[in-house]
Design a protein around this motif. Sequence first.
Motif, PDB file in Angstrom:
ATOM      1  N   ALA A 125      -1.908  -5.371  -1.445  1.00 50.30           N
ATOM      2  CA  ALA A 125      -2.590  -4.602  -0.391  1.00 50.30           C
ATOM      3  C   ALA A 125      -4.106  -4.460  -0.602  1.00 50.30           C
ATOM      4  O   ALA A 125      -4.867  -4.621   0.356  1.00 50.30           O
ATOM      5  N   LEU A 138       0.159  -6.007   8.450  1.00 50.09           N
ATOM      6  CA  LEU A 138       0.601  -6.316   7.090  1.00 50.09           C
ATOM      7  C   LEU A 138      -0.092  -5.398   6.079  1.00 50.09           C
ATOM      8  O   LEU A 138       0.543  -4.906   5.137  1.00 50.09           O
ATOM      9  N   VAL A 139      -1.391  -5.152   6.284  1.00 52.15           N
ATOM     10  CA  VAL A 139      -2.103  -4.219   5.405  1.00 52.15           C
ATOM     11  C   VAL A 139      -1.468  -2.828   5.491  1.00 52.15           C
ATOM     12  O   VAL A 139      -1.237  -2.168   4.474  1.00 52.15           O
ATOM     13  N   LEU A 148       1.566  -2.101   6.258  1.00 50.12           N
ATOM     14  CA  LEU A 148       2.867  -2.135   5.583  1.00 50.12           C
ATOM     15  C   LEU A 148       2.681  -2.036   4.068  1.00 50.12           C
ATOM     16  O   LEU A 148       3.445  -1.351   3.380  1.00 50.12           O
ATOM     17  N   GLY A 149       1.639  -2.713   3.560  1.00 52.65           N
ATOM     18  CA  GLY A 149       1.334  -2.635   2.128  1.00 52.65           C
ATOM     19  C   GLY A 149       0.957  -1.225   1.713  1.00 52.65           C
ATOM     20  O   GLY A 149       1.412  -0.729   0.677  1.00 52.65           O
ATOM     21  N   VAL A 150       0.136  -0.559   2.523  1.00 51.12           N
ATOM     22  CA  VAL A 150      -0.265   0.820   2.208  1.00 51.12           C
ATOM     23  C   VAL A 150       0.957   1.740   2.269  1.00 51.12           C
ATOM     24  O   VAL A 150       1.115   2.649   1.441  1.00 51.12           O
ATOM     25  N   CYS A 154      -9.078  -8.781   5.072  1.00 51.86           N
ATOM     26  CA  CYS A 154      -9.027  -8.475   6.508  1.00 51.86           C
ATOM     27  C   CYS A 154     -10.344  -7.873   6.982  1.00 51.86           C
ATOM     28  O   CYS A 154     -10.822  -8.208   8.076  1.00 51.86           O
ATOM     29  N   GLY A 172       8.585  -4.576  -1.346  1.00 47.41           N
ATOM     30  CA  GLY A 172       7.642  -3.465  -1.174  1.00 47.41           C
ATOM     31  C   GLY A 172       6.641  -3.415  -2.318  1.00 47.41           C
ATOM     32  O   GLY A 172       5.449  -3.186  -2.108  1.00 47.41           O
ATOM     33  N   LEU A 217       4.104  -6.135  -1.783  1.00 52.39           N
ATOM     34  CA  LEU A 217       3.144  -5.744  -0.746  1.00 52.39           C
ATOM     35  C   LEU A 217       2.137  -4.728  -1.297  1.00 52.39           C
ATOM     36  O   LEU A 217       0.947  -4.797  -0.987  1.00 52.39           O
ATOM     37  N   ALA A 218       2.648  -3.790  -2.119  1.00 52.22           N
ATOM     38  CA  ALA A 218       1.763  -2.778  -2.696  1.00 52.22           C
ATOM     39  C   ALA A 218       0.732  -3.434  -3.609  1.00 52.22           C
ATOM     40  O   ALA A 218      -0.437  -3.032  -3.639  1.00 52.22           O
ATOM     41  N   LEU A 253      -5.665  -7.748   0.254  1.00 46.60           N
ATOM     42  CA  LEU A 253      -5.422  -8.025   1.674  1.00 46.60           C
ATOM     43  C   LEU A 253      -6.369  -7.199   2.544  1.00 46.60           C
ATOM     44  O   LEU A 253      -6.914  -7.685   3.544  1.00 46.60           O
ATOM     45  N   TRP A 254      -6.554  -5.937   2.165  1.00 46.14           N
ATOM     46  CA  TRP A 254      -7.487  -5.063   2.904  1.00 46.14           C
ATOM     47  C   TRP A 254      -8.897  -5.657   2.857  1.00 46.14           C
ATOM     48  O   TRP A 254      -9.588  -5.756   3.875  1.00 46.14           O
ATOM     49  N   VAL A 309      -8.022   4.254  -0.295  1.00 42.78           N
ATOM     50  CA  VAL A 309      -6.623   4.276   0.162  1.00 42.78           C
ATOM     51  C   VAL A 309      -5.725   3.446  -0.750  1.00 42.78           C
ATOM     52  O   VAL A 309      -4.604   3.847  -1.071  1.00 42.78           O
ATOM     53  N   THR A 310      -6.215   2.276  -1.179  1.00 38.67           N
ATOM     54  CA  THR A 310      -5.330   1.369  -1.932  1.00 38.67           C
ATOM     55  C   THR A 310      -5.524   1.477  -3.445  1.00 38.67           C
ATOM     56  O   THR A 310      -5.042   0.624  -4.177  1.00 38.67           O
TER      57      THR A 310
END
Lengths: 134, 115
Positions: free
Chosen positions: A95, B88-89, B91-93, A102, A88, A91-92, A98-99, A122-123
């Motif tokens: 993110a 996946l994004v 899930l990261g958030v 994407c 987790g 992923l954090a 990744l955002w 948001v991130t």
Amino acid sequence: MSRDEDALRWEGDDELDRATADDADAGSAPGPDGASAPDAAREARRRGPLGWLMLALAAASTVGWIAIMVLNPVQQPSLLGLAMYQLGELLAVIAPLLWWFCVGRLAPVGRRAPWWLAGLVVTAPWPLAVGVLA
Amino acid sequence: MSAREPREERPSDSWIVALLFALAFGYDTVEAIANAEQLPLLYVGAGIEGAIPWWLLVAQVALPGIFFVVALFVGRRMRLVGKAGILLVALGVSAQLSLLAEQLARQIAITALGA
């Protein structure tokens, strides 16, 4: 091209109305605005100054999340719990980037800026702000 | 080189990817429920039961599911890789918000103990 080689190629996941590199293989038919398909695809992929600025900010967010991960003491009762917690955290950390990626690949050019801005909000590394403001 | 044949994507592929991500989001929800059971006990043990952040615990339980549904909605017209990327994004958030909730709960407890 064999299916094995095909699996190793990144073809993107562009919108259906956006020209892709595949169109170049099929022939360079001119687009509606007179530009050829590869040119249109290259134009669609171009990030522009805003894209690079957003990438820099997303990278800064990632650094913030790495700091949070380093400062955060982890105590989990089981190995599975610890592994999932660290997954987790990973992923954090990724993110924000990744955002950004994407949005660059999936959103139409005109809608990228609001999505990138939303991603920044948001991130953002909010736990750092909570720790500083408290 | 001849033009490649378009790849076929079956609807079941999307369902499989969605199911795999549903497991991950479900794990987040289960963890949040476990937190919602344990955190109040810690607050009661510290004598600050009045400061239990119920809103935070409820949000932590609800948000992974909401993120999953929103990600499915945003990626509904995309191809499989795009759907997986959006999920996946999300899930990261969701993971980021778990860390934020942890930090908020810690700060609320510290503030209540100091008052």
